[in-house]
Design an enzyme around this catalytic site. Sequence first.
Site, mmCIF file in Angstrom:
data_model
loop_
_atom_site.group_PDB
_atom_site.id
_atom_site.type_symbol
_atom_site.label_atom_id
_atom_site.label_comp_id
_atom_site.label_asym_id
_atom_site.label_seq_id
_atom_site.Cartn_x
_atom_site.Cartn_y
_atom_site.Cartn_z
ATOM 1 N N ARG A 74 0.818 -1.228 0.000
ATOM 2 C CA ARG A 74 0.000 0.000 0.000
ATOM 3 C C ARG A 74 0.849 1.274 0.000
ATOM 4 O O ARG A 74 0.436 2.288 -0.563
ATOM 5 C CB ARG A 74 -0.943 -0.037 1.222
ATOM 6 C CG ARG A 74 -1.892 1.161 1.351
ATOM 7 C CD ARG A 74 -2.916 0.924 2.465
ATOM 8 N NE ARG A 74 -3.566 2.140 2.919
ATOM 9 C CZ ARG A 74 -4.760 2.588 2.521
ATOM 10 N NH1 ARG A 74 -5.455 1.885 1.628
ATOM 11 N NH2 ARG A 74 -5.284 3.695 2.991
ATOM 12 N N ILE A 103 -7.184 7.964 -1.254
ATOM 13 C CA ILE A 103 -7.155 6.501 -1.198
ATOM 14 C C ILE A 103 -7.950 6.136 0.049
ATOM 15 O O ILE A 103 -7.749 6.710 1.114
ATOM 16 C CB ILE A 103 -5.692 5.977 -1.137
ATOM 17 C CG1 ILE A 103 -5.609 4.457 -1.013
ATOM 18 C CG2 ILE A 103 -4.907 6.612 0.011
ATOM 19 C CD1 ILE A 103 -4.156 3.926 -1.112
ATOM 20 N N SER A 104 -8.889 5.194 -0.081
ATOM 21 C CA SER A 104 -9.779 4.846 1.034
ATOM 22 C C SER A 104 -9.012 4.236 2.192
ATOM 23 O O SER A 104 -7.948 3.636 2.016
ATOM 24 C CB SER A 104 -10.847 3.848 0.576
ATOM 25 O OG SER A 104 -11.620 4.381 -0.461
ATOM 26 N N GLN A 105 -9.593 4.373 3.377
ATOM 27 C CA GLN A 105 -9.109 3.701 4.592
ATOM 28 C C GLN A 105 -9.016 2.187 4.325
ATOM 29 O O GLN A 105 -9.898 1.622 3.671
ATOM 30 C CB GLN A 105 -10.153 3.996 5.668
ATOM 31 C CG GLN A 105 -9.930 3.412 7.013
ATOM 32 C CD GLN A 105 -11.168 3.631 7.885
ATOM 33 O OE1 GLN A 105 -12.210 4.088 7.407
ATOM 34 N NE2 GLN A 105 -11.049 3.320 9.142
#
Length: 218
Positions: free
Chosen positions: A39, A65-67
Amino acid sequence: MTNDSRKYQRLRESMVKNQIEARGITDPKVLAAMGKVPRHLFVSEALMDQAYADHPLPIGEQQTISQPYIVAHMTEALRLGPDDRVLEIGTGSGYQAAILSRIVFRVYTIETIRSLHMRARKLFDDLNYSNIVTRYADGTNGWKDESPFDAIIVTAGAPEIPMPLVNQLDIGGRMVLPVGGRLTQDMVKLERDEDGIHQSMLGGCRFVKLVGEHGWDK
Ligand code: SAH
């Protein structure tokens, strides 16, 4: 393996354990993918040390960018298998597509901001994620030539469910998308069977806007 990647591997393992498993995600395919995809490479260098933290991060162009947990939750809700072909709307950093690509046969992902599309494409090539097909377009119209899809995931908030996407879902197909206002939305899950479309709600969420013909105006 360099010290650096060992450091990130440790952060990644703790993310999977403390953020993902601890909140009830059990699909082993999802846990394995989240434990594998680097990530930190999907964010800018300045943010790498925060990449495995329990929150979303900016990726430029006012997008995020999502959790990690949200990525896991949406991915698990799609009930994916190794033969599935999945459509994603909103490539962004490419992280969600990368997670999907470790689980399914092929991922088709569409991004409407050219610089993000280009950056994600390069990263997929660098990582040898060769089962991800990218496209620079308005994703609210879906990807008709490649339809129908076994699963569709929208990672930007829509004012209402874009009908072209529903029409490109195969029988037996699953779709998840945030639907609601400009700031907060409900995560909606759709499933198509021989009788039609069945809808359920997965809870509140907060996404950037889906902008396009069947989304919000610019
Ligand atoms: N899945 C991404 C999250 C990106 S945020 C990730 O893992 O990083 C949502 C993205 O949706 C933004 O990059 C935004 O530009 C994109 N987007 C918004 N409207 C879109 C549209 N109509 N078609 C394709 N992408 C869209």
